[in-house]
Design a protein around this motif. Structure first.
Motif, PDB file in Angstrom:
ATOM      1  N   GLU A 104      19.220  59.616 -53.824  1.00 31.26           N
ATOM      2  CA  GLU A 104      18.750  60.139 -55.227  1.00 31.26           C
ATOM      3  C   GLU A 104      17.136  59.964 -55.103  1.00 31.26           C
ATOM      4  O   GLU A 104      16.350  60.830 -55.309  1.00 31.26           O
ATOM      5  CB  GLU A 104      19.259  59.689 -56.186  1.00 31.26           C
ATOM      6  N   ALA A 105      16.838  58.752 -54.830  1.00 27.02           N
ATOM      7  CA  ALA A 105      15.400  58.462 -54.919  1.00 27.02           C
ATOM      8  C   ALA A 105      14.641  59.054 -53.675  1.00 27.02           C
ATOM      9  O   ALA A 105      13.625  59.473 -54.025  1.00 27.02           O
ATOM     10  CB  ALA A 105      15.074  56.969 -54.876  1.00 27.02           C
ATOM     11  N   LEU A 106      15.265  59.055 -52.437  1.00 24.13           N
ATOM     12  CA  LEU A 106      14.701  60.056 -51.266  1.00 24.13           C
ATOM     13  C   LEU A 106      14.454  61.330 -51.833  1.00 24.13           C
ATOM     14  O   LEU A 106      13.564  61.735 -51.523  1.00 24.13           O
ATOM     15  CB  LEU A 106      15.723  59.605 -50.183  1.00 24.13           C
ATOM     16  N   GLU A 107      15.546  61.985 -52.505  1.00 25.61           N
ATOM     17  CA  GLU A 107      14.988  63.498 -52.812  1.00 25.61           C
ATOM     18  C   GLU A 107      13.972  63.651 -53.870  1.00 25.61           C
ATOM     19  O   GLU A 107      13.368  64.380 -53.621  1.00 25.61           O
ATOM     20  CB  GLU A 107      16.445  64.025 -53.438  1.00 25.61           C
ATOM     21  N   LYS A 108      14.076  62.454 -54.673  1.00 26.19           N
ATOM     22  CA  LYS A 108      12.879  62.641 -55.475  1.00 26.19           C
ATOM     23  C   LYS A 108      11.510  62.473 -54.946  1.00 26.19           C
ATOM     24  O   LYS A 108      10.684  63.180 -55.265  1.00 26.19           O
ATOM     25  CB  LYS A 108      13.102  61.550 -56.702  1.00 26.19           C
ATOM     26  N   ALA A 109      11.488  61.699 -53.938  1.00 26.50           N
ATOM     27  CA  ALA A 109      10.245  61.358 -53.135  1.00 26.50           C
ATOM     28  C   ALA A 109       9.680  62.830 -52.549  1.00 26.50           C
ATOM     29  O   ALA A 109       8.543  63.117 -52.386  1.00 26.50           O
ATOM     30  CB  ALA A 109      10.212  60.358 -52.283  1.00 26.50           C
ATOM     31  N   PHE A 110      10.761  63.452 -51.845  1.00 26.85           N
ATOM     32  CA  PHE A 110      10.492  64.882 -51.363  1.00 26.85           C
ATOM     33  C   PHE A 110       9.948  65.928 -52.275  1.00 26.85           C
ATOM     34  O   PHE A 110       9.223  66.836 -51.800  1.00 26.85           O
ATOM     35  CB  PHE A 110      11.743  65.303 -50.555  1.00 26.85           C
ATOM     36  N   GLU A 111      10.474  65.625 -53.500  1.00 28.16           N
ATOM     37  CA  GLU A 111       9.780  66.646 -54.442  1.00 28.16           C
ATOM     38  C   GLU A 111       8.116  66.469 -54.948  1.00 28.16           C
ATOM     39  O   GLU A 111       7.572  67.457 -55.180  1.00 28.16           O
ATOM     40  CB  GLU A 111      10.434  66.450 -55.888  1.00 28.16           C
ATOM     41  N   LYS A 112       8.045  65.111 -54.528  1.00 27.12           N
ATOM     42  CA  LYS A 112       6.276  64.904 -54.527  1.00 27.12           C
ATOM     43  C   LYS A 112       5.651  64.742 -53.551  1.00 27.12           C
ATOM     44  O   LYS A 112       4.766  65.159 -53.423  1.00 27.12           O
ATOM     45  CB  LYS A 112       6.544  63.441 -55.429  1.00 27.12           C
ATOM     46  N   TYR A 113       6.059  64.464 -52.159  1.00 26.99           N
ATOM     47  CA  TYR A 113       5.369  64.385 -51.169  1.00 26.99           C
ATOM     48  C   TYR A 113       5.957  65.237 -49.821  1.00 26.99           C
ATOM     49  O   TYR A 113       7.224  65.529 -49.926  1.00 26.99           O
ATOM     50  CB  TYR A 113       5.217  63.056 -50.704  1.00 26.99           C
ATOM     51  N   SER A 114       5.358  65.639 -48.867  1.00 26.96           N
ATOM     52  CA  SER A 114       5.635  65.931 -47.477  1.00 26.96           C
ATOM     53  C   SER A 114       5.384  65.026 -46.554  1.00 26.96           C
ATOM     54  O   SER A 114       4.674  64.766 -46.048  1.00 26.96           O
ATOM     55  CB  SER A 114       5.179  67.253 -47.125  1.00 26.96           C
ATOM     56  N   PRO A 115       6.538  64.186 -46.122  1.00 28.79           N
ATOM     57  CA  PRO A 115       6.004  63.044 -45.376  1.00 28.79           C
ATOM     58  C   PRO A 115       6.290  63.610 -43.834  1.00 28.79           C
ATOM     59  O   PRO A 115       6.732  64.593 -43.474  1.00 28.79           O
ATOM     60  CB  PRO A 115       7.013  61.797 -45.522  1.00 28.79           C
ATOM     61  N   LYS A 116       5.673  62.831 -42.867  1.00 26.24           N
ATOM     62  CA  LYS A 116       5.680  63.128 -41.271  1.00 26.24           C
ATOM     63  C   LYS A 116       7.065  62.617 -40.967  1.00 26.24           C
ATOM     64  O   LYS A 116       7.529  62.830 -39.776  1.00 26.24           O
ATOM     65  CB  LYS A 116       4.537  62.557 -40.865  1.00 26.24           C
ATOM     66  N   ALA A 117       7.326  61.409 -41.431  1.00 23.92           N
ATOM     67  CA  ALA A 117       8.761  60.507 -41.018  1.00 23.92           C
ATOM     68  C   ALA A 117       9.355  59.960 -42.145  1.00 23.92           C
ATOM     69  O   ALA A 117       8.652  59.518 -43.047  1.00 23.92           O
ATOM     70  CB  ALA A 117       8.455  59.798 -39.770  1.00 23.92           C
ATOM     71  N   VAL A 118      10.633  59.620 -42.128  1.00 26.69           N
ATOM     72  CA  VAL A 118      11.405  58.805 -42.889  1.00 26.69           C
ATOM     73  C   VAL A 118      11.802  57.635 -41.978  1.00 26.69           C
ATOM     74  O   VAL A 118      12.398  57.846 -40.924  1.00 26.69           O
ATOM     75  CB  VAL A 118      12.428  59.567 -43.656  1.00 26.69           C
ATOM     76  N   ILE A 119      11.795  56.320 -42.484  1.00 30.41           N
ATOM     77  CA  ILE A 119      12.348  55.131 -42.072  1.00 30.41           C
ATOM     78  C   ILE A 119      13.431  54.941 -42.928  1.00 30.41           C
ATOM     79  O   ILE A 119      13.172  54.730 -44.316  1.00 30.41           O
ATOM     80  CB  ILE A 119      11.660  53.947 -41.947  1.00 30.41           C
ATOM     81  N   VAL A 120      14.740  54.710 -42.364  1.00 29.90           N
ATOM     82  CA  VAL A 120      15.797  54.015 -43.240  1.00 29.90           C
ATOM     83  C   VAL A 120      16.272  52.710 -42.611  1.00 29.90           C
ATOM     84  O   VAL A 120      15.953  52.528 -41.442  1.00 29.90           O
ATOM     85  CB  VAL A 120      17.088  54.979 -43.173  1.00 29.90           C
ATOM     86  N   VAL A 121      16.460  51.698 -43.506  1.00 35.42           N
ATOM     87  CA  VAL A 121      17.022  50.446 -42.858  1.00 35.42           C
ATOM     88  C   VAL A 121      18.278  50.174 -43.215  1.00 35.42           C
ATOM     89  O   VAL A 121      18.851  50.508 -44.054  1.00 35.42           O
ATOM     90  CB  VAL A 121      15.858  49.276 -43.474  1.00 35.42           C
TER      91      VAL A 121
END
Ligand SMILES: *Cc1c(COP(=O)(O)O)cnc(C)c1O
Length: 358
Positions: A104-121
């Protein structure tokens, strides 16, 4: 053969064949043995997990001014390489279901920004909710890097963590489930990119007789001796996971009923490596009480990672989410999880902990 028996054999072989200095047979074999173990097409053996994250970001095309989404609840080594590449982290909250990146938080972040990459841990050997995270990354066509430094031996729906994203990272640092004293591995199904990482990691030396360099280089390659230790360690991985699971189940059986105690979530689609046994406390006994009681008896335990958005160095970067990571940090504790412990050691720890409830 004993737990530590194989390493000397490979190291001896390296000495016998004069392959003591960087590269050689152990490096090649460790790469292919680890790639086979996790089910990846290619692997590059590097000097650390941190170096592997750095190379993954570079391979994914992350450069100056680019944004990278990164979980806030992690070790700083996940986030530091973003800064090495002069890129900008945006920290993402966790969820209680996985303790890892909240979709959910990841989706919210995509509404605000266009990142070059995502890191998941995959923290403490628990797997993130990969189906949903991959779906979100695919929807936005953004490459995914998996920091599986703590999750070698962990499966999500019968597939090994570290093999879902475009790149996967493993660590063999001293405290990890298997160790070479220090080292890391970058895996990917993209063999061409892995070859490029090997090139960058050996100072970007062009294939010319003289020392010629057309690109910035790094001294990030694993040595042949270290790789020999890794080959031996890989053989005991399954054994270690079994013992780690035994330790977790021991604690859960003995402590799970105590008021306010909740163990880390084991989802039905996740077969963890149980690297560390962790729990949260919501009653009157606090994590610090347990840490102090164990410390008096010379037993080391640790808090949960302190979120990146709460770190003096990283707090200037944006953070998307609520207070889940903060709450996990405040209420969580990692119990002693060394595979060398026997039932007597575990029983002693359990008694010390239980004593705080009396
Ligand atoms: C250990 C760790 C790393 C870094 O690995 P090193 O081999 O120590 O550089 C990265 N991410 C996480 C989550 C880790 O626990």
């Amino acid at each position: 053969m004993s737990d530590e028996g194989y390493e000397m054999q490979y190291i001896q072989e390296a000495f016998d064949t004069n392959w003591i200095a960087p590269l050689g047979k152990n490096v090649d074999e460790f790469e292919s043995e680890l790639a086979d173990k996790v089910g990846s097409k290619a692997a590059a053996a590097l000097s650390s997990g941190t170096a592997a994250i750095h190379m993954a970001l570079k391979a994914a095309g992350v450069g100056k001014g680019d944004l990278v989404f990164c979980p806030t609840l992690t070790f700083s080594a996940t986030a530091n390489p973003i800064i090495y590449q002069n890129a900008i982290p945006v920290f993402i909250d966790s969820d209680y279901e996985t303790w890892n990146m909240s979709p959910e938080a990841l989706e919210k972040a995509f509404e605000k920004y266009s990142p070059k990459a995502v890191i998941v841990v995959h923290l403490y050997g628990l797997s993130a909710d990969m189906d949903r995270i991959i779906q979100i990354c695919n929807k936005h066509s953004v490459p995914l890097i998996e920091d599986a430094a703590e999750s070698l031996g962990t499966y999500y729906k019968e597939k090994h963590t570290g093999t879902f994203g475009d790149y996967g990272v493993f660590s063999f640092n001293g405290n990890k489930i298997i160790t070479t004293s220090g080292g890391g591995m970058l895996v990917s199904d993209n063999e061409e990119r892995i070859a490029k990482v090997r090139f960058w990691a050996t100072q970007s030396r062009d294939p010319a007789r003289h020392y010629q360099h057309s690109e910035l280089g790094f001294n990030y390659r694993m040595s042949n001796i270290v790789a020999g230790i890794g080959r031996g360690q890989l053989k005991v991985l399954d054994q270690r996971v079994k013992k780690k699971k035994y330790i977790f189940e021991f604690y859960k059986r003995e402590l799970g009923g105590l008021d306010g105690v909740e163990f880390m979530p084991i989802n039905e689609w996740n077969e963890p490596n149980y690297w560390l046994s962790c729990m949260t406390l919501s009653g009157k006994v606090k994590p610090l009480d347990i840490m102090e009681a164990l410390e008096i008896e010379n037993v080391e335990s640790r808090p949960i990672w302190k979120p990146m958005h709460m770190q003096p160095f990283f707090e200037k970067y944006d953070y998307i989410g609520g207070d889940v990571a903060e709450k996990l940090f405040e209420s969580g504790i990692c119990l002693p999880s060394d595979t060398k412990m026997n039932d007597e050691d575990l029983g002693r720890i359990v008694e010390i902990v239980k004593g705080l409830w009396r």
